[in-house]
Design an enzyme around this catalytic site. Sequence first.
Site, PDB file in Angstrom:
ATOM      1  N   ASP A   1      -7.170  -1.378  -4.181  1.00 15.83           N
ATOM      2  CA  ASP A   1      -8.156  -0.991  -3.166  1.00 15.83           C
ATOM      3  C   ASP A   1      -9.118   0.057  -3.708  1.00 15.83           C
ATOM      4  O   ASP A   1     -10.328  -0.014  -3.476  1.00 15.83           O
ATOM      5  CB  ASP A   1      -7.450  -0.423  -1.931  1.00 15.83           C
TER       6      ASP A   1
ATOM      7  N   ASP B   1       0.852  -1.196   0.000  1.00 21.17           N
ATOM      8  CA  ASP B   1       0.000   0.000   0.000  1.00 21.17           C
ATOM      9  C   ASP B   1       0.884   1.242   0.000  1.00 21.17           C
ATOM     10  O   ASP B   1       1.995   1.231   0.546  1.00 21.17           O
ATOM     11  CB  ASP B   1      -0.908   0.030   1.229  1.00 21.17           C
TER      12      ASP B   1
END
Length: 214
Positions: A183, A149
């Site tokens: 995401d 991420d």
Amino acid sequence: MNNKTKTTRTVAIVAAAILIVDQLVKLLVKTNMQIGEDIRIFDWFHIHFIENDGFAFGMALGGAVGKIMLTLLRLVASVFIVWLIAKLIRKGGRTSLIYSLTLIVAGAVGNLVDSCFYGLIFNDSYYSVASLFPDGGGYGHFLQGRVVDMFYFPLFSFDWPQWMPIVGGQHFEFFNAIFNVADASITIGVAWLAIDQIFLALGKKEEQTKEATE
């Protein structure tokens, strides 16, 4: 070109584009940054490298068994959604539904790649920048990779007044989740799907009302 072929081609292009961009960004971050390193683009936008074992936005199940179960769950869900998309295309289903599911499955597969393979092809990013296909092997086993991420948007923050119950004196930051392209694709797809279903339900309700008054 008939509508089914056109829809299939569009689905393939969209899914491939999301996967390529997602993996390219992750590769650049993984091979150029250490975990915890932060690059401030603007005050409200940072590239902040973290890794997680779980769902979107860092939610996770504990331990190696939990990690494997979560990865297998992603795999089963992805296969089911691909099957559902193919079925909808064959039956001439609504393109809005098909495209929302495409965004969801593309994001799910993007994170699934990390979970399945990153432990095999990268070494750790702690204290040094990781290498792709290191001589000593990767940091983990198949199905036990960590999801990369990097996007962090601290849009604004403030401290709650002391007199407020429960949250008084605590620091609040919006938006403090750190996420990736996959995401974002999942989130947009879920929101699109929800809106699609709401408008579909409203349309059916209007049709029923019209039929009842005729």
